[in-house]
Motif scaffolding. Structure first.
Motif, PDB file in Angstrom:
ATOM      1  N   ASP A 196       0.808  -1.134   0.075  1.00 19.84           N
ATOM      2  CA  ASP A 196       0.113  -0.027   0.064  1.00 19.84           C
ATOM      3  C   ASP A 196       0.982   1.330  -0.055  1.00 19.84           C
ATOM      4  O   ASP A 196       0.444   2.253  -0.698  1.00 19.84           O
ATOM      5  CB  ASP A 196      -0.873  -0.001   1.231  1.00 19.84           C
ATOM      6  N   ASP A 197       2.006   1.251   0.680  1.00 22.84           N
ATOM      7  CA  ASP A 197       2.729   2.384   0.795  1.00 22.84           C
ATOM      8  C   ASP A 197       3.596   2.651  -0.515  1.00 22.84           C
ATOM      9  O   ASP A 197       3.705   3.967  -0.915  1.00 22.84           O
ATOM     10  CB  ASP A 197       3.798   2.232   1.931  1.00 22.84           C
ATOM     11  N   THR A 198       4.086   1.774  -1.055  1.00 23.36           N
ATOM     12  CA  THR A 198       4.885   2.143  -2.364  1.00 23.36           C
ATOM     13  C   THR A 198       3.891   1.814  -3.641  1.00 23.36           C
ATOM     14  O   THR A 198       4.392   2.136  -4.795  1.00 23.36           O
ATOM     15  CB  THR A 198       6.063   0.870  -2.588  1.00 23.36           C
ATOM     16  N   THR A 199       3.015   1.155  -3.418  1.00 23.65           N
ATOM     17  CA  THR A 199       2.040   0.737  -4.603  1.00 23.65           C
ATOM     18  C   THR A 199       2.534  -0.237  -5.489  1.00 23.65           C
ATOM     19  O   THR A 199       2.219  -0.419  -6.675  1.00 23.65           O
ATOM     20  CB  THR A 199       1.156   1.901  -5.348  1.00 23.65           C
ATOM     21  N   GLU A 200       3.681  -0.871  -5.222  1.00 26.76           N
ATOM     22  CA  GLU A 200       4.155  -2.083  -5.764  1.00 26.76           C
ATOM     23  C   GLU A 200       3.388  -3.254  -6.027  1.00 26.76           C
ATOM     24  O   GLU A 200       2.940  -3.885  -4.866  1.00 26.76           O
ATOM     25  CB  GLU A 200       5.750  -2.471  -5.342  1.00 26.76           C
ATOM     26  N   LEU A 201       2.972  -3.718  -7.127  1.00 28.10           N
ATOM     27  CA  LEU A 201       2.187  -4.663  -7.335  1.00 28.10           C
ATOM     28  C   LEU A 201       2.854  -5.884  -7.988  1.00 28.10           C
ATOM     29  O   LEU A 201       3.531  -5.568  -9.074  1.00 28.10           O
ATOM     30  CB  LEU A 201       1.089  -4.417  -7.908  1.00 28.10           C
ATOM     31  N   THR A 202       2.945  -6.977  -7.547  1.00 28.28           N
ATOM     32  CA  THR A 202       3.517  -8.328  -8.262  1.00 28.28           C
ATOM     33  C   THR A 202       2.238  -9.056  -8.751  1.00 28.28           C
ATOM     34  O   THR A 202       1.360  -9.463  -8.103  1.00 28.28           O
ATOM     35  CB  THR A 202       4.333  -9.120  -7.534  1.00 28.28           C
ATOM     36  N   TYR A 203       2.422  -9.601 -10.190  1.00 27.49           N
ATOM     37  CA  TYR A 203       1.300 -10.464 -10.619  1.00 27.49           C
ATOM     38  C   TYR A 203       2.098 -11.535 -11.446  1.00 27.49           C
ATOM     39  O   TYR A 203       3.356 -11.246 -12.022  1.00 27.49           O
ATOM     40  CB  TYR A 203       0.150  -9.798 -11.500  1.00 27.49           C
ATOM     41  N   THR A 204       1.442 -12.598 -11.670  1.00 26.75           N
ATOM     42  CA  THR A 204       1.580 -13.593 -12.590  1.00 26.75           C
ATOM     43  C   THR A 204       0.584 -14.144 -13.440  1.00 26.75           C
ATOM     44  O   THR A 204      -0.336 -14.141 -13.121  1.00 26.75           O
ATOM     45  CB  THR A 204       2.129 -14.909 -11.601  1.00 26.75           C
ATOM     46  N   CYS A 205       1.040 -14.475 -14.759  1.00 28.26           N
ATOM     47  CA  CYS A 205       0.208 -14.720 -15.706  1.00 28.26           C
ATOM     48  C   CYS A 205       0.034 -16.184 -15.641  1.00 28.26           C
ATOM     49  O   CYS A 205       0.792 -17.078 -15.840  1.00 28.26           O
ATOM     50  CB  CYS A 205       0.616 -14.261 -17.172  1.00 28.26           C
ATOM     51  N   ASN A 206      -1.416 -16.528 -15.459  1.00 23.71           N
ATOM     52  CA  ASN A 206      -1.585 -18.033 -15.326  1.00 23.71           C
ATOM     53  C   ASN A 206      -1.616 -18.869 -16.884  1.00 23.71           C
ATOM     54  O   ASN A 206      -1.826 -20.025 -16.849  1.00 23.71           O
ATOM     55  CB  ASN A 206      -2.967 -18.398 -14.922  1.00 23.71           C
ATOM     56  N   GLU A 207      -1.428 -17.820 -17.917  1.00 20.19           N
ATOM     57  CA  GLU A 207      -1.526 -18.400 -19.323  1.00 20.19           C
ATOM     58  C   GLU A 207      -0.096 -18.541 -19.759  1.00 20.19           C
ATOM     59  O   GLU A 207       0.003 -19.641 -20.403  1.00 20.19           O
ATOM     60  CB  GLU A 207      -2.302 -17.471 -20.194  1.00 20.19           C
ATOM     61  N   CYS A 208       0.866 -17.609 -19.776  1.00 23.79           N
ATOM     62  CA  CYS A 208       1.912 -17.782 -20.449  1.00 23.79           C
ATOM     63  C   CYS A 208       3.142 -17.588 -19.334  1.00 23.79           C
ATOM     64  O   CYS A 208       4.521 -17.967 -19.858  1.00 23.79           O
ATOM     65  CB  CYS A 208       2.120 -16.389 -21.432  1.00 23.79           C
ATOM     66  N   GLY A 209       2.837 -17.606 -18.122  1.00 23.49           N
ATOM     67  CA  GLY A 209       3.752 -17.704 -16.947  1.00 23.49           C
ATOM     68  C   GLY A 209       4.623 -16.389 -16.842  1.00 23.49           C
ATOM     69  O   GLY A 209       5.427 -16.399 -15.939  1.00 23.49           O
ATOM     70  N   PHE A 210       4.126 -15.317 -17.620  1.00 23.69           N
ATOM     71  CA  PHE A 210       4.884 -14.122 -17.421  1.00 23.69           C
ATOM     72  C   PHE A 210       4.408 -13.459 -15.906  1.00 23.69           C
ATOM     73  O   PHE A 210       3.566 -13.643 -15.377  1.00 23.69           O
ATOM     74  CB  PHE A 210       4.402 -12.976 -18.265  1.00 23.69           C
ATOM     75  N   SER A 211       5.743 -12.790 -15.466  1.00 14.05           N
ATOM     76  CA  SER A 211       5.523 -12.112 -14.200  1.00 14.05           C
ATOM     77  C   SER A 211       6.413 -11.011 -13.898  1.00 14.05           C
ATOM     78  O   SER A 211       7.443 -10.885 -14.654  1.00 14.05           O
ATOM     79  CB  SER A 211       6.247 -13.105 -13.044  1.00 14.05           C
ATOM     80  N   GLU A 212       5.738  -9.918 -13.372  1.00 15.68           N
ATOM     81  CA  GLU A 212       6.491  -8.480 -13.263  1.00 15.68           C
ATOM     82  C   GLU A 212       5.979  -7.963 -11.982  1.00 15.68           C
ATOM     83  O   GLU A 212       4.870  -8.167 -11.273  1.00 15.68           O
ATOM     84  CB  GLU A 212       6.361  -7.922 -14.307  1.00 15.68           C
ATOM     85  N   THR A 213       6.806  -7.142 -11.591  1.00 14.43           N
ATOM     86  CA  THR A 213       6.354  -6.056 -10.577  1.00 14.43           C
ATOM     87  C   THR A 213       6.188  -4.777 -11.010  1.00 14.43           C
ATOM     88  O   THR A 213       7.224  -4.259 -11.744  1.00 14.43           O
ATOM     89  CB  THR A 213       7.480  -6.295  -9.263  1.00 14.43           C
ATOM     90  N   VAL A 214       5.374  -4.025 -10.832  1.00 15.89           N
ATOM     91  CA  VAL A 214       4.793  -2.670 -11.045  1.00 15.89           C
ATOM     92  C   VAL A 214       4.543  -1.637 -10.058  1.00 15.89           C
ATOM     93  O   VAL A 214       4.203  -2.263  -9.103  1.00 15.89           O
ATOM     94  CB  VAL A 214       3.808  -2.760 -12.258  1.00 15.89           C
TER      95      VAL A 214
END
Length: 592
Positions: free
Chosen positions: A248-266
């Motif tokens: 919540d403080d930095t608004t950093e969000l990490t997600y993973t794609c269940n389709e292609c496996g791609f992941s990133e933090t934004v």
């Protein structure tokens, strides 16, 4: 996209019906409520009414009710001197769910785009538009212009990808626990059993698919907790993603794609490739736009539905739920279901090919939103036009009921002025018969139509347009080939030779009276009068003066004429058919 606009209301404009008759007019009643609610919530500001449409496929006539209900109310509010914004939110940032059936230029290869935003899906092959959403949006925009609907269009793709909703997204993520608690109240509830309904109504319950993502999930819950936001994957572009962490403080969000496996933090404070889930997105927009009035379909009004849940979630964004009715669905004569995901679903553009805008507006204006109705693409359209013309006459002579006067007025004009009308509105069934018989020969059509009323002949086919064009389109697109009328080239010598004395006499009586009765009214009198005269009565005798056998004799006579003229026992109305065939040819085919 530039919105279609009409002139603003002037202060001197007045309600469409007098105050004493407003109890008969649902539009006026809602206008009263909307003005009162707007003055309470946002005094001095424009009244905001809203519609939501998802261009996931053809936007059909069921979806049109989502627009026409607030349009009619907004138009009445404008008449009373108030500024109004009618927002149409194009839900073009919704996910592409499935490949619709029956769409020209689309095949199963489009399945690879399932999960992407509608604006990231290619348009059907051969389309002039850049993507799927724009392709289906364009036809609706054109139809709304023809219907006289003023609106401000809002692309949700543009809103989300430009960061317009960034504060609202961060606010929703910060209060995700509160949102989750509201949703949890309904997740454990079993949906009530549907009541037994007629088959057509059962099918219509799915009509709202593609008009707001009512069936979309309400957010992802995993080991990291609940999140009301779904990123579109940076790898494959789809929304098959799971948020695995958020700060919540930095608004950093990490997600993973269940389709292609791609992941990133934004950083969500900078990231614009995602959207709030539907049950959060809708109430967020109510608050953001200050919506006062928005109707909802029956599928949005059950326990746990997006409209009911949104009524609680909207408070998290500092807003209030709009007022507005639940509206029933729209059916088509001979078609039990309207769903954007299925092919062959009639759209407003399809309806406007066979009926004038006033008629289509009238269908939505004359029924309260919670009343279902059907739109006729079959023979019923002729009866519908007869009903409209009868109402038109009653309005003109002052004998119509107040509620009918109001619905008629809302059909023929908006606050910006009258919709274009046919100068000489000849009966639709007559025009259809003429278009059928003449098969596109305009000079022949004009000859026949000019003979309908010799005392006031039609000078140009343009006087009968656009109604004539609509009737011709109905004949060409909705009437099966085996029901089209083809006049005989030669007399049916065998049938003529086999006629008994009574049948021969009836044909002679008709031929003897042709010249004297050569007009629509005259021929009507003649063909109905022949069996009367044969039975010893006056041609002017009324049904009350005649025995029941006369009706049977008339039907037999009509069937004989149809067989002699077109080789069938039915066809267009005989007076119209006789005019179309012409005196000389009628005489030849009847053995004169």
């Amino acid at each position: 996209m530039r919105p279609y606009r009409l002139p603003r209301a002037r202060k001197k404009d007045v309600p469409i019906v007098a105050q004493s008759t407003e109890t008969t007019d649902w539009v006026s009643r809602f206008a009263d409520e909307v003005i009162e609610e707007s003055e309470r919530r946002a005094p001095g500001k424009p009244v905001v009414v809203a519609s939501g449409l998802s261009p996931s496929g053809p936007i059909h006539l069921g979806n049109l009710r989502e627009v026409m209900t607030p349009h009619l109310v907004a138009d009445e509010v404008r008449r009373r001197g108030h500024q109004v914004r009618h927002l149409i939110s194009w839900d073009d940032y919704d996910r592409y769910r499935k490949v619709p059936a029956g769409i020209a230029g689309v095949d199963e290869s489009w399945a690879e785009h399932i999960g992407k935003p509608l604006t990231s899906v290619p348009a059907p092959k051969g389309s002039a538009f850049p993507n799927w959403a724009e392709h289906f949006k364009a036809a609706m925009v054109e139809s709304l212009a023809e219907l006289g609907v003023e609106f401000d269009g809002i692309s949700q793709t543009a809103q989300y990808t430009s960061g317009v909703y960034r504060e609202q997204i961060l606010h929703a993520m910060k209060h995700r626990g509160d949102i989750d608690a509201i949703l949890e109240q309904y997740r454990t509830k079993k949906a009530p059993k549907k009541p037994q309904q007629k088959a057509v109504d059962e099918a219509e319950l799915e009509a709202e698919e593609g008009s707001g993502a009512a069936s979309e999930d309400d957010g992802s819950s995993g080991s990291a907790g609940y999140f009301p936001y779904k990123p579109y994957c940076g790898g494959c572009g789809k929304d098959l993603t799971t948020v695995t962490a958020y700060d919540d403080d930095t608004t950093e969000l990490t997600y993973t794609c269940n389709e292609c496996g791609f992941s990133e933090t934004v950083r969500l404070s900078e990231f614009n490739r995602g959207k709030l889930v539907w049950k959060v997105d809708w109430p967020m927009r109510w608050a953001y736009e200050g919506v006062i009035f928005e109707p909802s379909g029956v599928d949005h009004s059950s326990p746990g539905s997006s409209f009911q849940v949104g009524g609680q979630i909207v408070g998290i964004f500092g807003g209030k739920q709009p007022i507005g009715p639940m509206y029933a669905f729209v059916g088509i004569s001979g078609m039990a279901k309207m769903s954007s995901s299925r092919g062959g679903v009639p759209t407003p553009a399809d309806a406007l090919k066979i009926m004038e805008p006033q008629i289509l507006r009238w269908l939505y204006a004359r029924r309260r939103p919670n009343q279902s109705f059907k739109i006729a693409f079959d023979q019923e359209i002729q009866r519908l036009y007869d009903e409209w013309d009868k109402l038109d006459g009653k309005v003109a002579d002052g004998s119509a009921l107040p509620g009918d006067i109001a619905a008629h007025a809302r059909a023929v004009r908006t606050v910006g002025g009258d919709l274009p009308r046919t100068p000489r509105p000849l009966p639709y069934r007559t025009l259809a018969s003429v278009a059928d018989i003449t098969a596109g020969h305009e000079d022949q059509a004009l000859r026949i139509l000019s003979e309908l009323d010799p005392a006031n002949p039609l000078g140009s086919l343009d006087e009968a347009r656009p109604r004539y064009d609509r009737a011709e389109a109905w004949i060409n697109t909705q009437v099966p080939a085996d029901q089209r009328t083809i006049v005989r080239d030669e007399p049916d010598a065998e049938l003529l030779k086999s006629l008994d004395e009574a049948s021969q006499q009836s044909v002679r009586l008709l031929l003897d009276g042709l010249a004297e009765h050569w007009s629509l009214d005259g021929l009507t009198h003649l063909v109905y009068g022949v069996p009367k005269v044969q039975a010893g009565f006056s041609a002017d005798a009324t049904p009350k003066e005649l025995p029941p056998e006369i009706k049977t004799a008339q039907r037999t006579f009509f069937a004989l004429l149809y067989h002699l003229l077109v080789g069938r026992d039915t066809g267009p109305r005989l007076p119209t058919l006789l005019l179309a065939v012409g005196q000389e040819r009628v005489r030849a085919l009847l053995g004169a």
